[in-house]
Design an enzyme around this catalytic site. Structure first.
Site, mmCIF file in Angstrom:
data_model
loop_
_atom_site.group_PDB
_atom_site.id
_atom_site.type_symbol
_atom_site.label_atom_id
_atom_site.label_comp_id
_atom_site.label_asym_id
_atom_site.label_seq_id
_atom_site.Cartn_x
_atom_site.Cartn_y
_atom_site.Cartn_z
ATOM 1 N N CYS A 2 -18.608 104.560 8.699
ATOM 2 C CA CYS A 2 -17.319 105.156 10.214
ATOM 3 C C CYS A 2 -17.145 103.268 10.338
ATOM 4 O O CYS A 2 -17.710 101.931 9.974
ATOM 5 C CB CYS A 2 -17.580 105.407 10.671
ATOM 6 S SG CYS A 2 -18.513 106.985 10.145
ATOM 7 N N ARG A 27 -14.433 101.116 4.622
ATOM 8 C CA ARG A 27 -15.189 101.189 5.070
ATOM 9 C C ARG A 27 -15.402 103.096 5.495
ATOM 10 O O ARG A 27 -16.674 103.372 5.648
ATOM 11 C CB ARG A 27 -15.871 101.406 7.063
ATOM 12 C CG ARG A 27 -15.699 98.958 7.237
ATOM 13 C CD ARG A 27 -15.553 99.271 8.253
ATOM 14 N NE ARG A 27 -17.075 99.164 8.800
ATOM 15 C CZ ARG A 27 -18.127 99.152 8.908
ATOM 16 N NH1 ARG A 27 -18.187 97.912 8.705
ATOM 17 N NH2 ARG A 27 -18.957 99.737 9.215
ATOM 18 N N TRP A 74 -16.132 107.951 7.571
ATOM 19 C CA TRP A 74 -16.792 108.839 6.034
ATOM 20 C C TRP A 74 -18.438 109.754 6.638
ATOM 21 O O TRP A 74 -18.598 109.136 7.659
ATOM 22 C CB TRP A 74 -17.305 107.276 5.831
ATOM 23 C CG TRP A 74 -17.971 108.270 4.546
ATOM 24 C CD1 TRP A 74 -17.638 107.565 3.556
ATOM 25 C CD2 TRP A 74 -19.495 107.557 4.601
ATOM 26 N NE1 TRP A 74 -18.707 108.031 2.099
ATOM 27 C CE2 TRP A 74 -20.493 107.855 2.652
ATOM 28 C CE3 TRP A 74 -20.745 107.499 5.312
ATOM 29 C CZ2 TRP A 74 -20.930 108.572 2.130
ATOM 30 C CZ3 TRP A 74 -22.031 108.178 4.165
ATOM 31 C CH2 TRP A 74 -22.243 108.548 3.058
ATOM 32 N N ASN A 100 -20.467 105.226 15.087
ATOM 33 C CA ASN A 100 -20.388 105.045 13.412
ATOM 34 C C ASN A 100 -21.941 104.978 14.019
ATOM 35 O O ASN A 100 -22.784 104.357 13.863
ATOM 36 C CB ASN A 100 -20.714 103.008 13.143
ATOM 37 C CG ASN A 100 -21.082 102.763 11.941
ATOM 38 O OD1 ASN A 100 -21.155 103.842 10.613
ATOM 39 N ND2 ASN A 100 -21.001 101.723 12.112
ATOM 40 N N GLY A 101 -22.397 105.700 12.512
ATOM 41 C CA GLY A 101 -24.238 105.902 12.277
ATOM 42 C C GLY A 101 -24.685 107.348 12.328
ATOM 43 O O GLY A 101 -23.514 107.718 12.024
ATOM 44 N N GLU A 463 -24.255 98.342 -14.435
ATOM 45 C CA GLU A 463 -22.988 97.976 -13.578
ATOM 46 C C GLU A 463 -21.654 98.539 -14.200
ATOM 47 O O GLU A 463 -21.157 99.242 -13.359
ATOM 48 C CB GLU A 463 -22.735 96.596 -13.601
ATOM 49 C CG GLU A 463 -22.077 95.911 -12.625
ATOM 50 C CD GLU A 463 -22.096 96.233 -11.483
ATOM 51 O OE1 GLU A 463 -23.131 97.213 -11.084
ATOM 52 O OE2 GLU A 463 -21.265 96.946 -10.968
ATOM 53 N N LYS A 467 -19.512 101.148 -12.174
ATOM 54 C CA LYS A 467 -17.651 101.504 -12.148
ATOM 55 C C LYS A 467 -17.224 101.959 -12.651
ATOM 56 O O LYS A 467 -16.488 102.525 -11.803
ATOM 57 C CB LYS A 467 -16.747 99.510 -13.018
ATOM 58 C CG LYS A 467 -17.910 98.267 -12.160
ATOM 59 C CD LYS A 467 -17.655 97.954 -11.019
ATOM 60 C CE LYS A 467 -18.585 98.972 -9.437
ATOM 61 N NZ LYS A 467 -19.149 97.638 -8.896
ATOM 62 N N GLU A 470 -17.845 105.730 -10.427
ATOM 63 C CA GLU A 470 -17.014 105.743 -8.923
ATOM 64 C C GLU A 470 -15.401 105.260 -8.819
ATOM 65 O O GLU A 470 -14.818 106.035 -7.974
ATOM 66 C CB GLU A 470 -17.529 104.454 -7.729
ATOM 67 C CG GLU A 470 -17.399 102.799 -8.616
ATOM 68 C CD GLU A 470 -18.062 102.322 -7.382
ATOM 69 O OE1 GLU A 470 -18.382 102.732 -6.670
ATOM 70 O OE2 GLU A 470 -18.197 101.247 -7.847
ATOM 71 N N HIS A 486 -36.109 106.917 -27.942
ATOM 72 C CA HIS A 486 -36.418 107.007 -27.483
ATOM 73 C C HIS A 486 -36.126 108.877 -26.689
ATOM 74 O O HIS A 486 -36.524 109.022 -25.443
ATOM 75 C CB HIS A 486 -37.418 106.346 -26.754
ATOM 76 C CG HIS A 486 -38.618 105.777 -26.959
ATOM 77 N ND1 HIS A 486 -39.288 105.952 -27.927
ATOM 78 C CD2 HIS A 486 -37.853 104.109 -27.024
ATOM 79 C CE1 HIS A 486 -40.195 104.517 -28.016
ATOM 80 N NE2 HIS A 486 -39.237 103.180 -27.996
ATOM 81 N N LYS A 582 -17.514 101.716 1.757
ATOM 82 C CA LYS A 582 -17.710 100.032 1.254
ATOM 83 C C LYS A 582 -19.360 99.762 1.376
ATOM 84 O O LYS A 582 -19.753 99.084 0.961
ATOM 85 C CB LYS A 582 -16.184 99.520 1.572
ATOM 86 C CG LYS A 582 -16.921 97.836 1.266
ATOM 87 C CD LYS A 582 -16.187 97.675 -0.245
ATOM 88 C CE LYS A 582 -17.308 96.388 -0.159
ATOM 89 N NZ LYS A 582 -16.955 95.763 -2.179
HETATM 90 C C1 F6R Z 1 -21.290 99.576 -6.409
HETATM 91 C C2 F6R Z 1 -21.137 99.568 -5.011
HETATM 92 C C3 F6R Z 1 -21.762 99.521 -3.990
HETATM 93 C C4 F6R Z 1 -22.748 99.001 -3.415
HETATM 94 C C5 F6R Z 1 -23.444 98.945 -2.934
HETATM 95 C C6 F6R Z 1 -25.205 97.576 -2.092
HETATM 96 O O1 F6R Z 1 -19.351 99.097 -6.962
HETATM 97 O O2 F6R Z 1 -19.781 99.089 -3.939
HETATM 98 O O3 F6R Z 1 -22.900 100.439 -5.275
HETATM 99 O O4 F6R Z 1 -23.202 97.258 -4.068
HETATM 100 O O5 F6R Z 1 -23.961 99.871 -2.013
HETATM 101 O O6 F6R Z 1 -23.566 97.193 -0.938
HETATM 102 P P1 F6R Z 1 -24.003 96.215 -0.958
HETATM 103 O O7 F6R Z 1 -24.164 94.659 -1.169
HETATM 104 O O8 F6R Z 1 -22.612 95.636 0.187
HETATM 105 O O9 F6R Z 1 -25.575 96.179 -0.067
#
Ligand code: F6R
Length: 587
Positions: A2, A27, A74, A100-101, A463, A467, A470, A486, A582
């Site tokens: 949040c 966020r 969120w 937030n939290g 990775e 991407k 998500e 395997h 985020k």
């Molecule tokens: C994927 C993504 C998340 C962050 C993860 C860690 O695109 O953005 O998987 O990489 O939440 O976030 P940070 O790097 O901010 O600790």
């Protein structure tokens, strides 16, 4: 997660708050709300949706009053409903709170408050804060006391901002970020500097266990026992221009494109910082690299690069798993934490665990004012500027550049990190986005995507899959190519799409064999390589590089584009994928 913000100053609060919430929306973005105080009367408007949508519906930015608080949510406790949106009011609209939290003991507190006669309007954990403030304010008739008493009852990780109908704003930081913005004509209390950077670059970073009160044109900061504490004013450096999308349709596309520049910014490290970081690293007997999501994938790349070039054995550990595997560290170990935000709860937990065992913590972090940077013995900033798109893109390649720079120093230049050559290579993949856009058109109805890679390419397969999942909501799986036989080979049949990360390096011969095995089962093979091969049904060209360590950089960019164009092709907003935030500040 949040975002929370409070403002008290000479201007109308609501338009400022709405604008700040738009800037911090990355966020969390399932609901929004604002409360203002106008002539001693509390006004609250809130609802589900993004800031612009809710503002259009409820006209929040025209609420009167020059004191107010705002929130983007969120959801954690309680569904995405208008009632669960913040602010939560109490005491007949005398107090309102944004939070937030997570309040871990909210159930006990809630039943206690209900017994005392309090009526709850939402299913959130946050609402207990508002009622506790009301309870203790009624008891003490003193806002400072009410804040202190409330904090002593709360368990969990939280930051909240409360507004009182006498025009006071109170803010508390406990394991979640909270920053005061000091402007010429007012004060901000915000979970992110982006909340006020448009108005001031002067910030006070509250410490854990700090309470702040903004009233009578001044600010007080004290601890949970009421003892005043001194916190310095820091100048925040980020360029505001970076927050706008400019000519781009989405932040995500802008941030992918920015990588030509951001890798240079990551490369340009202050020598003294680099030396301090390396000194601690060189002294370590055991090195553990922690991170979550994309940052964990950087840790996996680091494990290979440090091993291959610096002959340094390091372990990559998912932050969320660290409490199970890092609880018995030797003192001569070092933990390197990698994080874009520097606020990811799992990452901070790993760091606390390391510190509790007397272990030094190094970090590679984008937000250099974050909790992680502050907790580290030394840190290197990735210098990517704000990353607004929820998916990590430019921050990932910037992390890789720092990993290369460290490895290059550790192996006395054998890696041969050459900035100009890398920029050239990145430029060439960036200019090839139309090929990927076309491929995304062809693949957009596929339900599954498999990505295969060995060695350094395996973290990039993970990775790329992350991407695609998500951003485009497509099931995608990164597979270590050698593991195909395997088990995963059973999935290969007509209509299966497999991307092979296959540049001409030490992994090529083995991986091309996998491509043939897959093709023989009727699946479609997409080759991501510096050379075209007959086995590829589609070919995504990448430049040939002098050193295999650098391929992750040119491999990941086409995968970022692919995820982006798949999302756009499916009418998904790539900047704000569903259910995500985020910065994940909850466990
Ligand atoms: C994927 C993504 C998340 C962050 C993860 C860690 O695109 O953005 O998987 O990489 O939440 O976030 P940070 O790097 O901010 O600790």
């Amino acid at each position: 997660m949040c975002s929370i913000i409070g403002y008290k100053g000479k201007n109308f609060a609501a338009p400022i708050l709405v604008n700040s919430l738009k800037r911090m929306e990355y966020r969390g973005y399932d609901s929004v709300g604002v409360a203002t105080i106008d002539e001693g009367k509390m006004l609250v408007r809130k609802g589900t949706g993004k800031v612009a949508e809710v503002n259009k519906k409820l006209d929040m930015s025209h609420m009167l009053g020059n004191i107010g608080i705002g929130h983007t949510r969120w959801a954690t406790h309680g569904g995405v409903t208008d009632k669960n949106a913040h602010p939560h009011a109490a005491g007949d609209n005398k107090i309102a709170v944004v939070h937030n939290g997570i309040i871990e003991n909210y159930k006990e507190l809630k039943s206690e408050l209900i017994k005392t006669g309090y009526i709850f309007a939402s299913e959130t954990d946050s609402e207990v804060i508002a009622h506790l403030l009301n309870l203790y304010f009624n008891e003490t008739k003193n806002i400072k006391q009410a804040l202190m008493k409330t904090c002593k009852r709360l368990q969990g990780a939280y930051a909240f901002v409360a507004v009182f109908d006498d025009g006071t704003i109170g803010g508390v930081r406990y394991e979640e970020p909270l920053i005061v913005g000091v402007a010429k004509d007012g004060y901000f209390v915000s979970s992110d500097v982006l909340g006020f950077l448009e108005h001031t670059d002067k910030a006070i970073f509250l410490d854990n266990g700090d309470i702040t009160i903004v009233n009578d044109d001044k600010i007080q900061i004290f601890d949970f026992n009421g003892k005043p504490v001194d916190r310095p004013i820091t100048q925040v450096a980020w360029e505001l221009g970076d927050i706008d999308k400019g000519k781009y349709a989405h932040h995500t596309l802008k941030e992918i494109d920015e990588q030509k520049l951001s890798i240079v910014k990551a490369y340009n490290q202050e020598e003294a910082r680099m030396k301090k970081f390396l000194r601690i690293l060189r002294a370590a007997k055991n090195v553990y690299i922690v991170g979550s999501g994309t940052s964990y994938h950087s840790a996996l790349v680091a494990k290979h690069v440090f091993g291959m070039y610096a002959k340094m054995r390091v372990e990559a550990v998912m932050s969320s798993e660290s409490k199970y595997v890092l609880s018995f560290l030797d003192e001569d170990s070092v933990v390197i934490a990698i994080s874009q935000s520097g606020e990811t709860a799992d990452v901070l937990d790993s760091v606390r665990l390391a510190k509790s065992q007397g272990v030094k913590v190094l970090s590679i972090v984008n937000v250099t004012t974050s909790s992680l940077a502050r907790m580290s013995d030394a840190f290197l900033g990735t210098n990517s500027g704000p990353e607004i798109g929820v998916a990590a893109t430019k921050s990932f390649t910037a992390q890789l550049i720092i990993i290369y720079a460290l490895a290059d120093r550790l192996c006395r230049g054998k890696l041969g990190l050459d900035k100009e050559k890398l920029i050239h290579a990145v430029d060439s993949v960036l200019s090839n986005k139309s090929t990927i856009e076309k491929l995304a058109q062809e693949l957009k109805n596929n339900k599954d995507l498999y990505l295969l890679g060995r060695s350094l390419h395996y973290p990039i397969a993970l990775e790329g899959a992350l991407k695609v999942k998500e951003l485009a909501y497509v099931h995608a799986e990164g597979i270590a190519a050698g593991e195909l036989k395997h088990g995963p080979l059973a999935l290969m049949e007509k209509n299966t799409i497999v991307m092979i990360l296959n540049p001409h390096d030490t992994t090529f011969n083995d991986t091309i064999s996998n491509a043939h095995e897959i093709k023989a089962r009727g699946a479609t093979v997409v080759g991501l390589s510096d050379q075209k091969e007959d086995v590829y049904d589609y070919w995504i060209p990448i430049p040939a590089l002098s050193e295999e360590a650098f391929y992750p950089i040119v491999e990941v960019i086409p995968l970022q584009f692919l995820a982006y164009y798949l999302a756009v092709g499916k009418n998904i907003d790539p900047d704000y994928p569903r259910n995500l935030a985020k910065s994940v500040t909850v466990r």
